[in-house]
Design an enzyme around this catalytic site. Sequence first.
Site, PDB file in Angstrom:
ATOM      1  N   LYS A 119     -39.146  77.584 -44.226  1.00 23.47           N
ATOM      2  CA  LYS A 119     -38.611  78.729 -43.631  1.00 23.47           C
ATOM      3  C   LYS A 119     -37.714  78.833 -44.424  1.00 23.47           C
ATOM      4  O   LYS A 119     -36.955  78.035 -44.935  1.00 23.47           O
ATOM      5  CB  LYS A 119     -38.616  78.777 -42.187  1.00 23.47           C
ATOM      6  CG  LYS A 119     -38.549  80.261 -41.497  1.00 23.47           C
ATOM      7  CD  LYS A 119     -39.809  80.982 -41.479  1.00 23.47           C
ATOM      8  CE  LYS A 119     -39.626  82.573 -40.960  1.00 23.47           C
ATOM      9  NZ  LYS A 119     -40.906  82.992 -40.364  1.00 23.47           N
ATOM     10  N   ASP A 159     -40.000  88.177 -42.961  1.00 22.18           N
ATOM     11  CA  ASP A 159     -39.612  87.988 -41.485  1.00 22.18           C
ATOM     12  C   ASP A 159     -38.869  88.984 -41.186  1.00 22.18           C
ATOM     13  O   ASP A 159     -38.773  90.188 -41.974  1.00 22.18           O
ATOM     14  CB  ASP A 159     -39.184  86.650 -41.317  1.00 22.18           C
ATOM     15  CG  ASP A 159     -39.091  86.042 -39.904  1.00 22.18           C
ATOM     16  OD1 ASP A 159     -40.004  85.586 -39.517  1.00 22.18           O
ATOM     17  OD2 ASP A 159     -37.881  86.212 -39.287  1.00 22.18           O
TER      18      ASP A 159
END
Length: 438
Positions: A119, A159
């Site tokens: 991430k 995201d």
Amino acid sequence: MFDEVIARNPGEIEFHQAVREVLESLGPVVAKHPEYADSEVIRRLCEPERQIIFRVPWTDDRARVQLNRGFRVEFNSALGPYKGGLRFHPSVYLGIVKFLGFEQIFKNSLSGLPIGGAKGGSDFDPKGRSEAEVMRFCQSFMTELYRHLGEYTDVPAGDIGVGGREIGYMFGQYKRITNRYESGTFTGKGLSWGGSQVRTEATGYGTAFFVKEMLKASAESFDGKRVVVSGSGNVATYAIEKVHQFGARVVACSDSSGYVVDEAGIDLDLLKEIKIERRGRIDEYADRRASASFISDGSIWDVPCDVALPCATQNELDDENAIRLIKNGCRVVAEGANMPTTPRAIHTLRDAGVRFGPGKAVNAGGVATSALEMQQNASRDSWTFDYTEERLSEIMTSVHHRCLETADEYGAPNDYVVGANIAGFTRVADAMLALGVI
Ligand code: NDP
């Protein structure tokens, strides 16, 4: 082991929370498979393989120099190249990126696809920034990050705060620096330049597919249900769309300024126009729709519903909210967002018999469709919408099945948290054992 994680990662409370939630499920696995403990697989899993932190300088429209911090945490690559989104939000710091990266390992494993977990993101706030500012920021961000990426190395996606526009600017800069049109290095791309059908809708649609299976498991369906969805971004919008197609009525949604209640059912075209196309505020929805009202204080979880889908951000549904949901008759809570429910709220919901679907299973449709995008890029093919959606639906059904089957196997029938954590863990742990101490 949890104490060690806290000591090695001080102050990173969201990361601690994510680790604790997984570790709490793993006792029965280690009892059955002592080889995981002997080889320190769990300890190794809690330590990212690589953490990159970098300076992101850029100039705003008034020619002033602005400074942000960029992150990429490449957590685990036992199952495939690192894979996970980028988040642009002022709250981003190392602890948030690590919690998301840690969750991503198990989610990707659970999807059954060959992808590792990562991430990244930045504390950059896109709100109120011009197109040109967002582009310059994305280009500066990628000028450092590009060297760590590649279709066999690390493949980012979107995201919070990162959608098709930002992926476009980042892919453009990546292509310019490397002089390679490597479509497979990013997912969430536009349809005309290597993207996949259904990727935009995938996380929200996947959430609805998963909940459909949860309802089916107790001989119920979406038909006629009242649903509350928090957020009004990518995940929330497409969860609402699919839930409506399944015959339920979404009566409330939100953004960070408050929530709207619309007993006639959320008008999705209006919501998309305001929140997705114009990046506006949600109170405008109530201004333009007679059946809707806007509430700026209180909580969206006060609105009575059968099914609650938190699709905004981490820790947005606390114990007090859980108690209110139970009192109002809610029977299913499923996490479209990552870790939106606090640990106490999860305990309260499960103790009251509310069926609870954890994010790493419920929202796995986004990354699963990213893997389908990678597959299409590798074969230079592009699939139709219907075919891709069918694949997504099958994947979500098998994720649901894997959760329940594993929960049964480890003596916790119908416990999706235990099922998701253990099924996600064992696949990645077995790969780590096979690959040796690396
Ligand atoms: P978006 O940026 O598209 O939307 C986020 C939404 O949540 C916006 O409506 C935003 O409101 C709202 N929001 C953000 N922070 C808060 C807050 N503190 N309180 C209330 N509302 C808030 O992001 P996504 O829809 O992509 O992501 C939502 C969640 O889903 C995240 O947890 C993400 O990690 C997770 N997720 C996303 C995937 C994807 O494919 N996009 C895949 C898997 C998980 P506002 O407009 O006011 O900022």
